[in-house]
Design an enzyme around this catalytic site. Structure first.
Site, PDB file in Angstrom:
ATOM      1  CB  THR A  11      40.424  -6.789  57.873  1.00  0.00           C
ATOM      2  OG1 THR A  11      41.054  -6.477  56.634  1.00  0.00           O
ATOM      3  CG2 THR A  11      40.631  -8.251  58.194  1.00  0.00           C
ATOM      4  CD  GLU A 124      40.733  -8.549  76.058  1.00  0.00           C
ATOM      5  OE1 GLU A 124      40.341  -8.441  77.213  1.00  0.00           O
ATOM      6  OE2 GLU A 124      41.931  -8.778  75.775  1.00  0.00           O
ATOM      7  CB  VAL A 127      47.103  -6.081  73.585  1.00  0.00           C
ATOM      8  CG1 VAL A 127      48.369  -6.901  73.843  1.00  0.00           C
ATOM      9  CG2 VAL A 127      47.378  -4.604  73.777  1.00  0.00           C
ATOM     10  CB  ILE A 131      44.944 -13.554  73.484  1.00  0.00           C
ATOM     11  CG1 ILE A 131      45.589 -14.376  72.377  1.00  0.00           C
ATOM     12  CG2 ILE A 131      45.325 -14.093  74.856  1.00  0.00           C
ATOM     13  CD1 ILE A 131      47.110 -14.317  72.390  1.00  0.00           C
ATOM     14  CG  ASP A 196      51.134  -4.151  65.759  1.00  0.00           C
ATOM     15  OD1 ASP A 196      50.084  -3.516  65.680  1.00  0.00           O
ATOM     16  OD2 ASP A 196      51.200  -5.326  66.175  1.00  0.00           O
ATOM     17  CE  LYS A 200      49.071  -5.635  68.504  1.00  0.00           C
ATOM     18  NZ  LYS A 200      49.384  -6.643  67.464  1.00  0.00           N
ATOM     19  N   GLY A 297      44.149 -11.277  62.636  1.00  0.00           N
ATOM     20  CA  GLY A 297      43.188 -11.842  61.683  1.00  0.00           C
ATOM     21  C   GLY A 297      41.786 -11.355  61.974  1.00  0.00           C
TER      22      GLY A 297
END
Ligand code: HSE
Length: 400
Positions: A11, A124, A127, A131, A196, A200, A297
């Site tokens: 993905t 980057e 997490v 963003i 998960d 993070k 995503g």
């Protein structure tokens, strides 16, 4: 021209190639030179896909090619990612990764190698999906001593909790929906059990306090016990239930935890819904700041990965200083953590609850009968769990 290799055409990997193709001209302009994907490592073949001509199955092709200056690792999982990334750094290649398991476990060591070799290890996308949070923590909030980081750090569970609250949808169907949309981890346990989010918050805590936080030390609860009845109470309390990763400095210690929380409507995280993530940071001179955006995503995550590639190109030959020492940060004892709790008990335990707890507020919910529900005053985790066991609490949720 700078040649890069992408490890993993899943993905995120296919997203990275798509982002580089879609925004080719502006990305190259910002990087100062053309970025060319020379290889894509994957076990599979993709007949008919233009990517096929770049597919290699053997990592040594990439590792031994001095033309490859940047390796993008988007395979996920600790191995073989760790071996590949370490090898790349030792050979003087920069690495951009979205792999939070790898970063949480080996971030300090990989950063040290990158520093030694005057290359960069950038993460980057590990997490908050798209963003920007790692770069701001490392490069922007440098005037502050961080006092608190509280984040909605997992898009899948936030999506699920939002659907459960708004549509009364059941747990299994919302999980399936999130998986189909490409938000979920390969193993959904990692999302719903909070693992998960735990990795993070471990990464953010390590960066904020400059030392290695072992994620195994972080008390972690997922969303699997959240029921439709809890959702009804949340509505009655004008709150939403969110899975929060929190790390806080208090009494000279750093405390970190992942758990579902009742978030009141005046809290900045209250209306962070669907797959969105948000990270609230409090610094001693800055005060509050919040980062909000697409938390999972394909393309949002790929956007963050490619931003790291651009940064690596811009910093060719220079290591971007990142303070995350290998020395372990000893977290404060979970039992000493102080929280306020929303608690449900059977109606016949009301008197006992009133005897045991200092009750800050009783909670009435017209849609639920046969129960007594209340919010405690602030108390330690140790004290709470002892009393909750005595009163045989049906469920409890911490307040944000
Ligand atoms: N499964 C993760 C999430 C993917 O839902 O947030 C992004 O890290």
């Amino acid at each position: 021209m700078i040649n890069i290799a992408v490890l993993g055409y899943g993905t995120v990997g296919s997203g990275v190639v798509e982002v580089i193709n879609t925004n080719h001209a502006s990305i190259n302009k910002r990087a100062g030179q053309e970025i060319n994907v020379k290889y894509v490592l994957d076990l599979r073949d993709f007949p008919g896909d233009p990517i096929q001509e770049k597919i290699v199955h053997d990592y040594s092709v990439i590792s031994n090619d001095d033309d490859i200056k940047i390796v993008v690792e988007v395979m996920g999982g600790v191995e073989p990612a760790y071996t590949f990334v370490k090898e790349a750094l030792l050979k003087g290649k920069s690495v951009a990764t979205s792999n939070k398991e790898l970063v949480a476990k080996h971030g300090a060591e990989l950063l040290a190698i990158a520093k030694e070799k005057k290359v960069n290890f950038l993460f980057e996308a590990s997490v908050g999906g798209g963003i920007p949070i790692i770069r701001p923590l490392n490069n922007s909030l440098t005037a502050d001593k961080i006092r608190e980081i509280t984040g909605i750090l997992n898009g899948t569970t936030n999506y699920m909790l939002t659907k459960m609250a708004n549509e009364g949808a059941d747990y299994d169907s919302v999980l399936k929906d999130a998986q189909e949309k490409g938000y979920a981890e390969r193993n959904p346990e990692a999302d719903v059990e909070g693992y998960d989010a735990c990795r993070k918050i471990a990464i953010l805590t390590s960066l904020a306090f400059g030392k290695q936080v072992d994620y195994e030390d972080i008390h972690t609860e997922g969303i699997t016990k959240i029921s439709d009845v809890d959702m009804k109470y949340a509505k009655a309390m004008e709150s939403s239930i969110k899975l929060l990763g929190i790390s806080k400095k208090a009494d000279g210690n750093v405390y970190a935890m992942v758990s579902p929380r009742m978030v009141g409507k005046n809290h900045p995280l209250y209306s962070v819904n669907d797959v969105f993530n948000a990270i609230f940071v409090n610094g001693n001179v800055l005060g509050d700041v919040m980062f909000y955006g697409s938390g999972a995503g394909k393309l949002p995550t790929a956007s963050a990965v490619v931003s790291d590639v651009v940064d690596a190109v811009k910093h060719t030959g220079t290591n971007i200083m990142t303070i995350w020492e290998q020395e372990k940060l000893q977290l404060g004892d979970f039992g000493d953590c102080k929280n306020q709790f929303f608690v449900r008990v059977a109606k016949d335990k009301e008197a006992m609850a009133k005897e045991l707890f200092e009750i800050a507020k009783e909670v009435k919910c017209e849609e639920v009968s046969g129960e007594y529900a209340f919010v405690t005053e602030i108390m330690t985790e140790a004290e709470f769990s002892e009393k909750a066991a005595k009163v045989e609490a049906i469920s409890s949720i911490r307040l944000a």
